[in-house]
Structures are given as structure tokens and as C-alpha cells.
Design a protein around this motif. Sequence first.
Motif, PDB file in Angstrom:
ATOM      1  N   VAL A  29       0.865  -1.175   0.000  1.00 51.71           N
ATOM      2  CA  VAL A  29       0.000   0.000   0.000  1.00 51.71           C
ATOM      3  C   VAL A  29       0.898   1.220   0.000  1.00 51.71           C
ATOM      4  O   VAL A  29       2.095   1.128   0.279  1.00 51.71           O
ATOM      5  CB  VAL A  29      -0.935   0.018   1.228  1.00 51.71           C
ATOM      6  CG1 VAL A  29      -1.881  -1.165   1.203  1.00 51.71           C
ATOM      7  CG2 VAL A  29      -0.137   0.037   2.519  1.00 51.71           C
ATOM      8  N   SER A  30       0.339   2.356  -0.294  1.00 52.32           N
ATOM      9  CA  SER A  30       1.155   3.559  -0.396  1.00 52.32           C
ATOM     10  C   SER A  30       1.583   4.036   0.985  1.00 52.32           C
ATOM     11  O   SER A  30       0.969   3.720   2.005  1.00 52.32           O
ATOM     12  CB  SER A  30       0.364   4.673  -1.096  1.00 52.32           C
ATOM     13  OG  SER A  30      -0.662   5.163  -0.236  1.00 52.32           O
ATOM     14  N   ALA A  31       2.641   4.858   0.999  1.00 52.23           N
ATOM     15  CA  ALA A  31       3.125   5.433   2.253  1.00 52.23           C
ATOM     16  C   ALA A  31       2.036   6.282   2.897  1.00 52.23           C
ATOM     17  O   ALA A  31       1.850   6.254   4.118  1.00 52.23           O
ATOM     18  CB  ALA A  31       4.369   6.271   1.985  1.00 52.23           C
ATOM     19  N   TYR A  32       1.309   7.040   2.069  1.00 52.24           N
ATOM     20  CA  TYR A  32       0.245   7.901   2.611  1.00 52.24           C
ATOM     21  C   TYR A  32      -0.823   7.056   3.297  1.00 52.24           C
ATOM     22  O   TYR A  32      -1.210   7.332   4.445  1.00 52.24           O
ATOM     23  CB  TYR A  32      -0.381   8.732   1.491  1.00 52.24           C
ATOM     24  CG  TYR A  32      -1.317   9.809   2.007  1.00 52.24           C
ATOM     25  CD1 TYR A  32      -0.922  11.144   2.024  1.00 52.24           C
ATOM     26  CD2 TYR A  32      -2.600   9.494   2.477  1.00 52.24           C
ATOM     27  CE1 TYR A  32      -1.769  12.139   2.493  1.00 52.24           C
ATOM     28  CE2 TYR A  32      -3.444  10.473   2.959  1.00 52.24           C
ATOM     29  CZ  TYR A  32      -3.028  11.793   2.972  1.00 52.24           C
ATOM     30  OH  TYR A  32      -3.868  12.764   3.465  1.00 52.24           O
ATOM     31  N   ASP A  33      -1.311   6.026   2.607  1.00 52.03           N
ATOM     32  CA  ASP A  33      -2.389   5.213   3.169  1.00 52.03           C
ATOM     33  C   ASP A  33      -1.936   4.463   4.409  1.00 52.03           C
ATOM     34  O   ASP A  33      -2.710   4.297   5.360  1.00 52.03           O
ATOM     35  CB  ASP A  33      -2.906   4.218   2.120  1.00 52.03           C
ATOM     36  CG  ASP A  33      -3.677   4.902   1.002  1.00 52.03           C
ATOM     37  OD1 ASP A  33      -4.098   6.066   1.202  1.00 52.03           O
ATOM     38  OD2 ASP A  33      -3.847   4.288  -0.070  1.00 52.03           O
ATOM     39  N   LYS A  38       2.584   8.247  -2.819  1.00 51.83           N
ATOM     40  CA  LYS A  38       1.663   7.314  -3.464  1.00 51.83           C
ATOM     41  C   LYS A  38       2.335   6.000  -3.855  1.00 51.83           C
ATOM     42  O   LYS A  38       1.686   5.099  -4.390  1.00 51.83           O
ATOM     43  CB  LYS A  38       1.045   7.967  -4.702  1.00 51.83           C
ATOM     44  CG  LYS A  38       0.193   9.198  -4.380  1.00 51.83           C
ATOM     45  CD  LYS A  38      -0.402   9.798  -5.642  1.00 51.83           C
ATOM     46  CE  LYS A  38      -1.255  11.028  -5.307  1.00 51.83           C
ATOM     47  NZ  LYS A  38      -1.837  11.649  -6.530  1.00 51.83           N
ATOM     48  N   LYS A  39       3.618   5.895  -3.574  1.00 49.47           N
ATOM     49  CA  LYS A  39       4.368   4.688  -3.933  1.00 49.47           C
ATOM     50  C   LYS A  39       4.221   3.625  -2.854  1.00 49.47           C
ATOM     51  O   LYS A  39       4.165   3.932  -1.664  1.00 49.47           O
ATOM     52  CB  LYS A  39       5.853   5.039  -4.108  1.00 49.47           C
ATOM     53  CG  LYS A  39       6.726   3.887  -4.563  1.00 49.47           C
ATOM     54  CD  LYS A  39       8.154   4.358  -4.829  1.00 49.47           C
ATOM     55  CE  LYS A  39       9.026   3.205  -5.317  1.00 49.47           C
ATOM     56  NZ  LYS A  39      10.401   3.647  -5.648  1.00 49.47           N
ATOM     57  N   ALA A  40       4.141   2.357  -3.271  1.00 45.29           N
ATOM     58  CA  ALA A  40       4.051   1.263  -2.308  1.00 45.29           C
ATOM     59  C   ALA A  40       5.325   1.189  -1.482  1.00 45.29           C
ATOM     60  O   ALA A  40       6.435   1.284  -2.021  1.00 45.29           O
ATOM     61  CB  ALA A  40       3.817  -0.059  -3.033  1.00 45.29           C
ATOM     62  N   ARG A  75      12.696   3.502   3.689  1.00 43.75           N
ATOM     63  CA  ARG A  75      11.957   2.715   4.686  1.00 43.75           C
ATOM     64  C   ARG A  75      12.262   3.201   6.094  1.00 43.75           C
ATOM     65  O   ARG A  75      11.361   3.278   6.942  1.00 43.75           O
ATOM     66  CB  ARG A  75      12.317   1.236   4.557  1.00 43.75           C
ATOM     67  CG  ARG A  75      11.790   0.572   3.306  1.00 43.75           C
ATOM     68  CD  ARG A  75      11.998  -0.927   3.344  1.00 43.75           C
ATOM     69  NE  ARG A  75      11.526  -1.565   2.125  1.00 43.75           N
ATOM     70  CZ  ARG A  75      11.278  -2.859   2.012  1.00 43.75           C
ATOM     71  NH1 ARG A  75      11.461  -3.641   3.067  1.00 43.75           N
ATOM     72  NH2 ARG A  75      10.853  -3.364   0.877  1.00 43.75           N
ATOM     73  N   GLN A  76      13.523   3.509   6.364  1.00 43.80           N
ATOM     74  CA  GLN A  76      13.878   3.996   7.693  1.00 43.80           C
ATOM     75  C   GLN A  76      13.232   5.348   7.961  1.00 43.80           C
ATOM     76  O   GLN A  76      12.772   5.613   9.082  1.00 43.80           O
ATOM     77  CB  GLN A  76      15.396   4.095   7.843  1.00 43.80           C
ATOM     78  CG  GLN A  76      16.107   2.732   7.924  1.00 43.80           C
ATOM     79  CD  GLN A  76      15.632   1.911   9.099  1.00 43.80           C
ATOM     80  OE1 GLN A  76      14.562   1.294   9.062  1.00 43.80           O
ATOM     81  NE2 GLN A  76      16.415   1.899  10.170  1.00 43.80           N
ATOM     82  N   ARG A  77      13.179   6.216   6.948  1.00 41.24           N
ATOM     83  CA  ARG A  77      12.515   7.496   7.142  1.00 41.24           C
ATOM     84  C   ARG A  77      11.010   7.327   7.340  1.00 41.24           C
ATOM     85  O   ARG A  77      10.391   8.038   8.136  1.00 41.24           O
ATOM     86  CB  ARG A  77      12.817   8.438   5.958  1.00 41.24           C
ATOM     87  CG  ARG A  77      14.205   9.049   6.054  1.00 41.24           C
ATOM     88  CD  ARG A  77      14.463  10.036   4.943  1.00 41.24           C
ATOM     89  NE  ARG A  77      14.894   9.379   3.729  1.00 41.24           N
ATOM     90  CZ  ARG A  77      14.425   9.646   2.520  1.00 41.24           C
ATOM     91  NH1 ARG A  77      13.491  10.566   2.355  1.00 41.24           N
ATOM     92  NH2 ARG A  77      14.885   9.015   1.461  1.00 41.24           N
ATOM     93  N   PHE A  78      10.435   6.337   6.636  1.00 41.74           N
ATOM     94  CA  PHE A  78       9.023   6.031   6.894  1.00 41.74           C
ATOM     95  C   PHE A  78       8.853   5.504   8.319  1.00 41.74           C
ATOM     96  O   PHE A  78       7.879   5.828   9.002  1.00 41.74           O
ATOM     97  CB  PHE A  78       8.505   4.999   5.895  1.00 41.74           C
ATOM     98  CG  PHE A  78       7.077   4.592   6.159  1.00 41.74           C
ATOM     99  CD1 PHE A  78       6.034   5.354   5.663  1.00 41.74           C
ATOM    100  CD2 PHE A  78       6.788   3.477   6.929  1.00 41.74           C
ATOM    101  CE1 PHE A  78       4.715   5.005   5.933  1.00 41.74           C
ATOM    102  CE2 PHE A  78       5.479   3.126   7.205  1.00 41.74           C
ATOM    103  CZ  PHE A  78       4.441   3.891   6.702  1.00 41.74           C
TER     104      PHE A  78
END
Length: 297
Positions: free
Chosen positions: A89-93, A128-130, A139-142
Motif C-alpha cells: 500500500v502507499s506510504a500515505y495510506d 503514493k508509492k508502495a 523505509r527507515q525514514r518512513f
Amino acid sequence: MLQLRDIGHVYANGTRALDGVTLDIPKGMYGLLGPNGAGKSTLMRTIATLQTPTEGSITFGDIDVIAEPERLRRTLGYLPQDFGVYPRVSAYDMLDHMAVLKGVASAADRKATVETLLNQTNLWNVRKKAIAGFSGGMRQRFGIAQALIGNPELIIVDEPTAGLDPEERNRFLNLLAEIGENVVIILSTHIVEDVADLCPRMAILAGGRIQREGAPLELIDQARGRIWARTISRDALDEYRERHEVISTRLFAGRTVIHVLADSDPGDGFESVQGGLEDVYFSTLAHSRRAAPAHAA
């Protein structure tokens, strides 16, 4: 302030992972430095209320962490060493979903929170990117973005820069520095440079015990005049290990540079060098290994 008193943890198989850990951790960046297997992740999971210590107490402000884990979780942000498998799923979702789980009920509040965090962690352009397609640094920043949901007062990051390239490492450390002034952030790592770059206070954990604690510059100053170096051929290393307390070795231009610990000139062509945090770290680990048999006895 986060206070740990005499924290011990023994696993079901009899392994003692933590032994009498006592620390006072103030606001700001605090480095927990230690090798793999030192007990860092066990200590981070214990503080994060994912496991209960065998003995000891933990308080955060007026929260008894062991007795009131839910109170701590409401003010905790946690980025574990293994962040798990990311859904497609996207980072936003995903951030929106995690905000719901953290109690941000209003759609307008979630929108403001998610957009702010995506911009703060420089992920807005890939919102919007998965997440499954993110690079390691993204990924670490997410991971930090999700840890910041709810404005936590205590943030734990466990081995956050392992495997990152130099550019992503710098970006990630700059992000931590930006958010680390008004909250408690524990940076658990085996990478000396991360602690040296960011943390005004630190501790060295080895064998489940706190071996050294203090300000990095103070610890470096304590080693002044005790670090000696020289360049040798690789095949002479074992001979020097027999005669001196070698704390580190590295290659330079195809030859081996060794650092030894000695209270006075060890001879053998060594020259005194200005020790760094890496020398403090390696000398502490060497002392810990020597002391381990006596402690076990």
C-alpha cells in the motif's frame, strides 16, 4: 527523564541478557553503543514494554513503565531493528492507517498529521508509492514518520542506519537531530560514528552490563595519553598481540595500523595518538571481555 534501575533480564533458556542496568536518560539524543549480542535490542524492547524485565524498575516522568505499560505506549514512538514486511500500500495510506491505530480519530487531523510527517521525512514526492518498493533509507525514514505519530515524548530507534549508504545515513541522522531537542531519543547502535555525530550523552553496553557512561568528549578525554599507534606488517600482528593490549586494527595502504592501550610509552616504536570515541569503545570492549570470566565466577 527516563530512569532505569537495576534492570535484569533472564530468558527461559537461562541466558542472562541484561545484568543490573542503571541509567538516567534526559531529553535529547542519547546513544546506547554496543556490539551485536550486547543486549541492546533486549533493553530497547524492555523500555518499549514489549517484554517485562526479570528484575528492576523503569520510570518515565511519573509513569511506572512496568506497572503502567499502556500509559507509556501513548507517548512512545518506536522504530525497531527489524521493522517487518511492508504491505503493498502507499506510504500515505499506511501512515493514515497507523494514525487511526494511534487514536487520531478525526479525518482532518489525520490528513494534517500524515502530510506534515511525509514532508518532515522528505517522503512527500513518493507518498503514493508502495512501501514495498522503497529503498532502505526511505523505509527507515518512513519508520521514523510512523514513530512520530501522536507527538511522542520518548522515541526509541534500534540500529537505524545499519545497511544505509552514506547519503541516506546522513539524511537520516539529520532528521533525528531535528526532532531530538525536546524529547528523549534513544539511539541504539553498534556504529560509533552515529553516536559521535549526534549524542551529547552515551553509554556503552557489553555483556548485558553498562561498562561506561557519560559525555563522549569526557570519555575521550579520560583516554588521553593512553592510546598508542604504529604501522606493522600483517604477519606481525600475532606477535604484537602477545606483547601489547591491542584494542583495534585497520588497514591503511596495504599495511596494518594497530592501536594499543598503555598507561605509559609501550616502546616497540609506538607513538602517542589523540584517541577518539572509537578507541574508547574498543578499549571498553577489551576490558569487558577480560572481566567477563571473573564476573561469571
